[in-house]
Design a protein around this motif. Structure first.
Motif, PDB file in Angstrom:
ATOM      1  N   GLN A 126       0.701  -1.241   0.091  1.00  0.00           N
ATOM      2  CA  GLN A 126      -0.055  -0.107   0.081  1.00  0.00           C
ATOM      3  C   GLN A 126       0.928   1.220  -0.054  1.00  0.00           C
ATOM      4  OE1 GLN A 126      -1.973  -0.789   3.852  1.00  0.00           O
ATOM      5  NE2 GLN A 126      -1.273   1.382   4.426  1.00  0.00           N
ATOM      6  N   SER A 127       0.341   2.332  -0.513  1.00  0.00           N
ATOM      7  CA  SER A 127       1.058   3.531  -0.401  1.00  0.00           C
ATOM      8  C   SER A 127       0.772   4.534   0.550  1.00  0.00           C
ATOM      9  CB  SER A 127       0.888   4.082  -1.900  1.00  0.00           C
ATOM     10  OG  SER A 127       1.536   5.492  -2.156  1.00  0.00           O
ATOM     11  N   ILE A 128       1.720   5.067   1.273  1.00  0.00           N
ATOM     12  CA  ILE A 128       1.301   6.166   2.386  1.00  0.00           C
ATOM     13  C   ILE A 128       2.005   7.427   1.991  1.00  0.00           C
ATOM     14  CG2 ILE A 128       1.792   6.521   4.976  1.00  0.00           C
ATOM     15  CD1 ILE A 128       1.783   3.758   5.437  1.00  0.00           C
ATOM     16  N   HIS A 129       1.322   8.397   2.353  1.00  0.00           N
ATOM     17  CA  HIS A 129       1.521   9.972   2.031  1.00  0.00           C
ATOM     18  C   HIS A 129       2.395  10.148   3.216  1.00  0.00           C
ATOM     19  CE1 HIS A 129       1.823  13.979   0.805  1.00  0.00           C
ATOM     20  NE2 HIS A 129       1.312  14.309   1.943  1.00  0.00           N
ATOM     21  N   GLY A 130       3.804  10.209   2.840  1.00  0.00           N
ATOM     22  CA  GLY A 130       4.522  10.814   4.056  1.00  0.00           C
ATOM     23  C   GLY A 130       6.077  10.613   3.471  1.00  0.00           C
ATOM     24  N   VAL A 131       7.124  10.692   4.594  1.00  0.00           N
ATOM     25  CA  VAL A 131       8.435  10.898   4.049  1.00  0.00           C
ATOM     26  C   VAL A 131       9.166   9.625   5.037  1.00  0.00           C
ATOM     27  CG1 VAL A 131      10.587  12.098   4.023  1.00  0.00           C
ATOM     28  CG2 VAL A 131       8.266  13.299   3.288  1.00  0.00           C
ATOM     29  N   GLY A 178       1.569  13.944   8.023  1.00  0.00           N
ATOM     30  CA  GLY A 178       1.139  15.054   8.137  1.00  0.00           C
ATOM     31  C   GLY A 178       0.419  15.494   6.824  1.00  0.00           C
ATOM     32  N   ASP A 179      -0.314  16.519   6.827  1.00  0.00           N
ATOM     33  CA  ASP A 179      -1.002  17.290   5.963  1.00  0.00           C
ATOM     34  C   ASP A 179       0.035  17.867   5.080  1.00  0.00           C
ATOM     35  OD1 ASP A 179      -3.571  16.927   6.980  1.00  0.00           O
ATOM     36  OD2 ASP A 179      -3.605  18.606   8.160  1.00  0.00           O
ATOM     37  N   SER A 180      -0.266  17.919   3.559  1.00  0.00           N
ATOM     38  CA  SER A 180       0.575  18.513   2.489  1.00  0.00           C
ATOM     39  C   SER A 180       0.937  20.137   3.086  1.00  0.00           C
ATOM     40  CB  SER A 180      -0.429  18.590   1.398  1.00  0.00           C
ATOM     41  OG  SER A 180       0.625  19.232   0.167  1.00  0.00           O
ATOM     42  N   GLY A 181       2.218  20.520   2.979  1.00  0.00           N
ATOM     43  CA  GLY A 181       2.544  21.803   3.289  1.00  0.00           C
ATOM     44  C   GLY A 181       3.104  21.990   4.654  1.00  0.00           C
ATOM     45  N   GLY A 199       5.766  20.516   6.225  1.00  0.00           N
ATOM     46  CA  GLY A 199       7.151  20.506   6.310  1.00  0.00           C
ATOM     47  C   GLY A 199       7.878  19.137   6.390  1.00  0.00           C
ATOM     48  N   LYS A 200       7.285  18.282   5.960  1.00  0.00           N
ATOM     49  CA  LYS A 200       8.042  16.943   5.897  1.00  0.00           C
ATOM     50  C   LYS A 200       9.094  16.782   5.102  1.00  0.00           C
ATOM     51  CE  LYS A 200       3.995  14.879   4.583  1.00  0.00           C
ATOM     52  NZ  LYS A 200       3.304  15.859   4.317  1.00  0.00           N
ATOM     53  N   SER A 201       9.313  17.339   3.707  1.00  0.00           N
ATOM     54  CA  SER A 201      10.312  17.377   2.809  1.00  0.00           C
ATOM     55  C   SER A 201      11.348  18.239   3.398  1.00  0.00           C
ATOM     56  CB  SER A 201       9.649  17.657   1.436  1.00  0.00           C
ATOM     57  OG  SER A 201       8.803  16.735   0.933  1.00  0.00           O
ATOM     58  N   ILE A 222      14.882   7.668   2.524  1.00  0.00           N
ATOM     59  CA  ILE A 222      14.511   6.439   1.850  1.00  0.00           C
ATOM     60  C   ILE A 222      13.436   6.711   0.795  1.00  0.00           C
ATOM     61  CG2 ILE A 222      13.257   4.087   2.145  1.00  0.00           C
ATOM     62  CD1 ILE A 222      14.933   5.170   5.165  1.00  0.00           C
ATOM     63  N   ALA A 223      12.380   7.661   1.091  1.00  0.00           N
ATOM     64  CA  ALA A 223      11.300   7.888   0.112  1.00  0.00           C
ATOM     65  C   ALA A 223      10.728   9.332   0.574  1.00  0.00           C
ATOM     66  CB  ALA A 223      10.055   6.879   0.402  1.00  0.00           C
ATOM     67  N   ASP A 224      10.360  10.117  -0.570  1.00  0.00           N
ATOM     68  CA  ASP A 224       9.567  11.210  -0.152  1.00  0.00           C
ATOM     69  C   ASP A 224       8.393  11.247  -0.928  1.00  0.00           C
ATOM     70  OD1 ASP A 224       9.358  14.005   0.326  1.00  0.00           O
ATOM     71  OD2 ASP A 224       9.667  14.468  -1.574  1.00  0.00           O
ATOM     72  N   ASP A 225       7.538  11.981  -0.108  1.00  0.00           N
ATOM     73  CA  ASP A 225       5.984  12.025  -0.882  1.00  0.00           C
ATOM     74  C   ASP A 225       5.186  10.609  -0.728  1.00  0.00           C
ATOM     75  OD1 ASP A 225       3.918  13.823  -1.954  1.00  0.00           O
ATOM     76  OD2 ASP A 225       4.124  12.606  -3.629  1.00  0.00           O
ATOM     77  N   ARG A 226       5.561   9.749  -1.418  1.00  0.00           N
ATOM     78  CA  ARG A 226       4.835   8.346  -1.448  1.00  0.00           C
ATOM     79  C   ARG A 226       5.663   7.470  -0.971  1.00  0.00           C
ATOM     80  NH1 ARG A 226       0.023   9.925  -1.011  1.00  0.00           N
ATOM     81  NH2 ARG A 226      -0.468   7.652  -1.371  1.00  0.00           N
ATOM     82  N   VAL A 227       5.340   6.502  -0.008  1.00  0.00           N
ATOM     83  CA  VAL A 227       6.217   5.370   0.764  1.00  0.00           C
ATOM     84  C   VAL A 227       5.311   4.187   0.604  1.00  0.00           C
ATOM     85  CG1 VAL A 227       7.178   4.567   2.928  1.00  0.00           C
ATOM     86  CG2 VAL A 227       7.066   7.054   2.415  1.00  0.00           C
ATOM     87  N   GLU A 228       6.012   3.305  -0.379  1.00  0.00           N
ATOM     88  CA  GLU A 228       5.616   2.151  -0.668  1.00  0.00           C
ATOM     89  C   GLU A 228       5.771   1.018   0.459  1.00  0.00           C
ATOM     90  OE1 GLU A 228       3.486   1.293  -3.380  1.00  0.00           O
ATOM     91  OE2 GLU A 228       4.005   3.145  -4.197  1.00  0.00           O
TER      92      GLU A 228
END
Length: 315
Positions: free
Chosen positions: A137-142, A155-158, A160-162, A176-182
């Motif tokens: 599954q794909s999770i929105h995050g870093v 967290g919500d978009s914007g 400051g995760k990236s 390891i991954a930015d924006d989408r994590v498999e």
């Protein structure tokens, strides 16, 4: 449709040798991670033959086959070479029997070889297939590696995760991954995260664009995958929010069948999120080693209350 792995991909990823069936590799697929080491089948018993599995022949099987007559060997291999059989796998650089080669050519089933011992080869292929065939599954995050601990920032978009991940990379940690994590479940207790291939090593910074972390910071700044041991959820500071100040309110987030520890960190101007996340990682590791600052504080507080109570009684 269930996940499948082509024999071609399996061979290329593990650098196996192809004895027979080079042209059939892309047309044969594996859809189960279990591997069959035919034993009783070599004696002619096929009532419960798992034809859909990779058929692994080691030194024991090869030695037994060598003791059979040519006609008997052909009969056995013809029964083993079913349409759903993805491949024959031979360990220890052993040479396949001539009869197996002939039957495999007729049935268009690849014969693959490896120099590894049979048990190690079985473990390698099973682990590889478990990973490739696992539900994802794909999770929105870093996802970042901090002191060897895989931490998923959500967290919500914007929020400051990236940008936080970029600061952590500059401080010597790994992306390891930015924006989408498999993510997929490796076993009963382990969740693994990795980047989609199209986003591998890439980080998006608003106002700057997409940057290649490995090109800018070197190979030591990235990892291909990591176990997710802790989730840190970033949310905008709410003055009315009820945030955990002592660390005693344990949260967990269910990912597939695994409960992953989770903490929530409020975000506001002036907070250095990179340092806070570093400390959270160190504190998490400290707790795993049995050192819990929250428990120490609570024990000291209880002791102080007890001492004051005893003093009041004496007075």
């Amino acid at each position: 449709m269930e996940n499948q792995v082509s024999v071609k991909q399996l061979v290329e990823d593990n650098e196996f040798k192809v004895f027979v069936g080079e042209g059939d590799l892309a047309n044969k697929f594996v859809d189960v991670s279990d591997i069959s080491r035919p034993g009783i089948e070599l004696t002619g018993y096929f009532d419960y033959y798992p034809a859909e599995r990779i058929q692994l022949l080691g030194q024991t099987e090869t030695a037994y086959i060598a003791g059979l007559g040519s006609k008997r060997r052909t009969q056995i291999f013809q029964q083993m070479a079913q349409p759903q059989t993805p491949m024959f796998l031979v360990s220890r650089d052993l040479t396949p029997a001539d009869e197996l080669i002939q039957v495999a050519k007729e049935q268009h089933i690849p014969i693959i070889g490896s120099k590894l011992p049979t048990t190690r080869l079985s473990s390698l292929v099973t682990e590889y297939l478990d990973q490739q065939l696992a539900q994802r599954q794909s999770i929105h995050g870093v996802l970042v590696d901090i002191y060897g601990i895989g931490i998923l920032l959500t967290g919500d978009s914007g929020v400051g995760k990236s940008e936080t991940a970029l600061e952590l990379v500059k401080r010597g940690h790994r992306l390891i991954a930015d924006d989408r994590v498999e993510v997929y479940q490796q076993d009963e207790k382990t969740i693994i995260g990795e980047a989609p291939k199209i986003l591998n090593h890439l980080l998006e910074i608003r106002g700057v664009g997409i940057i290649d972390v490995m090109t800018l910071f070197g190979a030591g700044a990235v990892r291909s995958d990591s176990e997710i041991e802790l989730i840190i959820h970033l949310e905008q500071w709410d003055p009315k929010g009820n945030y955990d100040r002592l660390g005693s309110g344990e949260q967990r987030q269910l990912v597939f069948d695994v409960e992953v520890p989770k903490i929530t960190v409020p975000v506001k101007v002036g907070r250095n999120l990179a340092i806070i996340i570093e400390v959270a990682a160190m504190n998490f590791r400290s707790r795993k080693m049995g050192f819990d600052a929250t428990k120490t504080f609570e024990d000291n507080l209880s002791k102080l209350i007890q001492e004051n109570s005893d003093t009041d009684k004496e007075g």
